[in-house]
Design a protein around this motif. Structure first.
Motif, mmCIF file in Angstrom:
data_model
loop_
_atom_site.group_PDB
_atom_site.id
_atom_site.type_symbol
_atom_site.label_atom_id
_atom_site.label_comp_id
_atom_site.label_asym_id
_atom_site.label_seq_id
_atom_site.Cartn_x
_atom_site.Cartn_y
_atom_site.Cartn_z
ATOM 1 N N CYS A 58 6.033 -4.875 1.681
ATOM 2 C CA CYS A 58 5.689 -5.290 2.931
ATOM 3 C C CYS A 58 4.338 -4.537 3.394
ATOM 4 O O CYS A 58 3.868 -3.798 2.703
ATOM 5 N N GLY A 59 3.643 -5.286 4.254
ATOM 6 C CA GLY A 59 2.451 -4.636 4.768
ATOM 7 C C GLY A 59 1.286 -4.577 3.939
ATOM 8 O O GLY A 59 1.107 -5.356 3.063
ATOM 9 N N SER A 60 0.747 -3.376 4.018
ATOM 10 C CA SER A 60 -0.299 -2.815 3.017
ATOM 11 C C SER A 60 0.074 -2.913 1.461
ATOM 12 O O SER A 60 -0.556 -3.254 0.752
ATOM 13 N N ALA A 61 1.265 -2.491 1.285
ATOM 14 C CA ALA A 61 2.022 -2.476 -0.165
ATOM 15 C C ALA A 61 2.064 -3.850 -0.710
ATOM 16 O O ALA A 61 1.968 -4.111 -1.745
ATOM 17 N N ILE A 104 6.832 -1.768 -4.251
ATOM 18 C CA ILE A 104 5.879 -0.697 -3.805
ATOM 19 C C ILE A 104 5.969 -0.245 -2.322
ATOM 20 O O ILE A 104 6.096 -1.154 -1.303
ATOM 21 N N GLN A 106 4.999 3.259 -0.059
ATOM 22 C CA GLN A 106 4.486 4.513 -0.055
ATOM 23 C C GLN A 106 5.370 5.478 0.656
ATOM 24 O O GLN A 106 5.738 6.362 0.081
ATOM 25 N N GLY A 108 8.767 4.985 0.560
ATOM 26 C CA GLY A 108 10.081 4.696 -0.128
ATOM 27 C C GLY A 108 11.304 4.721 0.677
ATOM 28 O O GLY A 108 12.288 4.731 0.503
ATOM 29 N N THR A 113 12.089 -3.307 2.209
ATOM 30 C CA THR A 113 11.659 -3.334 0.702
ATOM 31 C C THR A 113 13.020 -2.883 0.054
ATOM 32 O O THR A 113 13.328 -3.294 -1.040
ATOM 33 N N VAL A 156 -0.632 6.173 10.493
ATOM 34 C CA VAL A 156 0.147 4.931 10.439
ATOM 35 C C VAL A 156 -0.896 4.054 9.729
ATOM 36 O O VAL A 156 0.136 3.218 8.727
ATOM 37 N N ALA A 157 -1.829 3.732 9.508
ATOM 38 C CA ALA A 157 -2.638 3.065 8.983
ATOM 39 C C ALA A 157 -2.694 3.554 7.380
ATOM 40 O O ALA A 157 -3.324 4.471 7.318
ATOM 41 N N SER A 158 -2.081 2.717 6.626
ATOM 42 C CA SER A 158 -2.202 3.233 5.125
ATOM 43 C C SER A 158 -3.748 3.036 4.553
ATOM 44 O O SER A 158 -4.427 2.205 4.668
ATOM 45 N N GLN A 165 -2.062 2.703 -4.644
ATOM 46 C CA GLN A 165 -1.071 1.489 -5.032
ATOM 47 C C GLN A 165 -1.970 0.570 -6.163
ATOM 48 O O GLN A 165 -1.413 0.169 -7.101
ATOM 49 N N LEU A 241 -5.983 -6.441 8.491
ATOM 50 C CA LEU A 241 -4.501 -5.759 8.966
ATOM 51 C C LEU A 241 -5.096 -4.454 9.618
ATOM 52 O O LEU A 241 -4.634 -4.019 10.531
ATOM 53 N N LYS A 242 -6.039 -3.709 8.903
ATOM 54 C CA LYS A 242 -6.419 -2.474 9.173
ATOM 55 C C LYS A 242 -7.070 -2.586 10.730
ATOM 56 O O LYS A 242 -6.716 -1.816 11.692
ATOM 57 N N GLU A 245 -4.323 -3.346 13.370
ATOM 58 C CA GLU A 245 -3.274 -2.086 13.610
ATOM 59 C C GLU A 245 -3.987 -0.965 14.443
ATOM 60 O O GLU A 245 -3.539 -0.836 15.342
ATOM 61 N N VAL A 362 8.899 2.011 8.608
ATOM 62 C CA VAL A 362 9.713 0.991 9.489
ATOM 63 C C VAL A 362 11.133 0.928 8.738
ATOM 64 O O VAL A 362 11.591 0.362 7.791
HETATM 65 O O1 M6R Z 1 5.950 2.844 3.407
HETATM 66 P P1 M6R Z 1 5.698 1.473 2.698
HETATM 67 O O2 M6R Z 1 4.496 1.298 1.908
HETATM 68 O O3 M6R Z 1 6.679 0.676 2.460
HETATM 69 O O4 M6R Z 1 5.302 0.797 4.321
HETATM 70 C C1 M6R Z 1 4.907 -0.697 4.177
HETATM 71 C C2 M6R Z 1 4.193 -0.936 5.530
HETATM 72 O O5 M6R Z 1 5.056 -0.922 6.595
HETATM 73 C C3 M6R Z 1 2.919 -0.382 5.833
HETATM 74 O O6 M6R Z 1 2.052 -0.652 4.454
HETATM 75 C C4 M6R Z 1 2.320 -0.838 6.877
HETATM 76 O O7 M6R Z 1 1.849 -2.256 6.814
HETATM 77 C C5 M6R Z 1 1.053 -0.025 7.293
HETATM 78 N N1 M6R Z 1 1.093 0.489 8.508
HETATM 79 C C6 M6R Z 1 -0.280 -0.628 6.968
HETATM 80 O O8 M6R Z 1 -1.490 0.018 7.456
#
Ligand code: M6R
Length: 365
Positions: A58-61, A104, A106, A108, A113, A156-158, A165, A241-242, A245, A362
């Motif tokens: 999901c998201g950045s991953a 993937i 971050q 877990g 996911t 919060v922003a990856s 990754q 996305l960055k 967010e 999330v």
């Molecule tokens: O912990 P995760 O890698 O599973 O999280 C997935 C997304 O919720 C996460 O990448 C989200 O999109 C970030 N806030 C992006 O910056």
């Protein structure tokens, strides 16, 4: 805790050279021609049987999965499917018998996911996980996997988790490639390129003051487009996305050539575009997309590799990134958009580390 930085996001952006070193540590073969992983829990014989890879996140991953898709196809010539984990769960798609799943995450702990992974396991597939958090639910339930080792990501922003990754994606692609058609010497070339990533990222970080100036000039726009091709298309999605967010500015990522199929209607002097411009096969194509934007009075920020000969006056701002191997280009190209989004959000006085409506992990569907 912040060590002199204003926000965790800033700290984590600047930690990337070290974080990437930690991700790679001990993960190249002694002969320097491939990657190696301690925890995949799957034999080379079984991996050699894999004829399709399915990536869930999901998201950045999920953007990291799209980069990985490109690299696996390039290096290992395996077909790859990338799914939003939340969609895979309900799609009930026909699957082959020798498919390997990868998630993937971050944290877990992302529930979508995790649910996607459980669905793949229920169907009898092996699922490997890339995660940053040792002992997280996804890491525990996976059949094996790769830890990122980038340290806690608080913002919060990856940022550092995302680049790590995609670095792991490149290393896995190399590993799968070397089991198949990739030669020893090509493997050595990729390994050397990957080892050089932290220094390339350092070079991009040196440009932070200039990127901050550009951010100040662009912070008042309400809409942005991020445009890239091939492995830089997912980086364009990540840039958009960055910005969304943490600055709450509307932004969209597209493959540059898709503009003419609709989104170009958005272009005016009020909607700037951030273009990724690598040298090589796509250079002329990207330049002609830039010309289409310019002709409609759109402002352009170009993130271009050093050897690009951009026509004078085409871009309003140029951020130069070092020339680099295709396996590391997505990592190197990500850093300027992290900085750009970060400085725009700072300029707008946003709560960078804790943007509204968002949580770091999330855990609800
Ligand atoms: O912990 P995760 O890698 O599973 O999280 C997935 C997304 O919720 C996460 O990448 C989200 O999109 C970030 N806030 C992006 O910056």
């Amino acid at each position: 805790e912040l060590g002199g930085y204003a926000h965790f996001m800033e700290k984590e952006i600047f930690e990337q050279p070290t974080a990437l070193e930690n991700t790679m540590r001990g993960r190249f073969s002694e002969d320097g021609s491939t990657a190696q992983f301690g925890g995949l829990n799957i034999s080379a014989v079984d991996l050699r049987q894999v004829d399709r890879v399915h990536l869930l996140a999901c998201g950045s991953a999920w953007h990291a999965c799209l980069v990985t898709e490109h690299l696996i196809e390039r290096f290992a010539r395996l077909p790859v499917e990338v799914d939003y984990a939340s969609e895979f769960r309900y799609r009930n798609m026909p699957l082959g018998s020798n498919t390997l799943f990868f998630t993937i995450s971050q944290s877990g702990e992302t529930i979508d996911t995790l649910a996607g992974m459980r669905e793949a396991k229920r169907k009898g597939y092996k699922v490997l996980a890339v995660s940053n958090v040792v002992g997280s639910t996804i890491a525990r339930e996976a059949d094996g996997g790769v830890y990122q080792h980038v340290g806690p990501e608080i913002g919060v922003a990856s940022t550092k988790a995302f680049t790590s990754q995609i670095l792991i994606g490149a290393m896995l692609s190399l590993y799968l490639g070397r089991m198949r058609d990739m030669s020893f010497s090509e493997g050595v070339e990729v390994v050397n390129a990957l080892k050089g990533t932290p220094d390339l990222v350092r070079k991009v970080l040196e440009q932070a003051p200039r990127i901050r100036e550009i951010a100040k000039r662009f912070a008042h726009y309400h809409d942005f487009l991020f445009l890239g091709r091939l492995s830089l298309f997912p980086v364009a999605l990540e840039g958009a996305l960055k910005l969304k967010e943490i600055s709450y500015i509307h932004a969209e990522g597209y493959p540059a050539a898709e503009m003419k199929h609709g989104p170009i209607a958005l272009i005016s002097e009020n909607c700037p575009s951030v273009f990724f411009v690598p040298s090589g096969e796509m250079f002329n194509k990207v330049v002609s997309s830039m010309q289409e934007i310019k002709a409609r009075k759109g402002k352009i920020i170009a993130i271009a590799t050093a050897n690009c000969d951009l026509p004078a006056g085409l871009a309003d701002e140029v951020i130069t990134i070092p020339e680099c191997h295709e396996s590391v280009l997505p990592v190197v190209a990500t850093v300027p958009v992290q900085l750009l989004s970060y400085y725009i959000a700072v300029e707008l006085n946003r709560d960078v580390d804790k943007p509204r409506n968002l949580a770091k992990s999330v855990t609800v569907e």
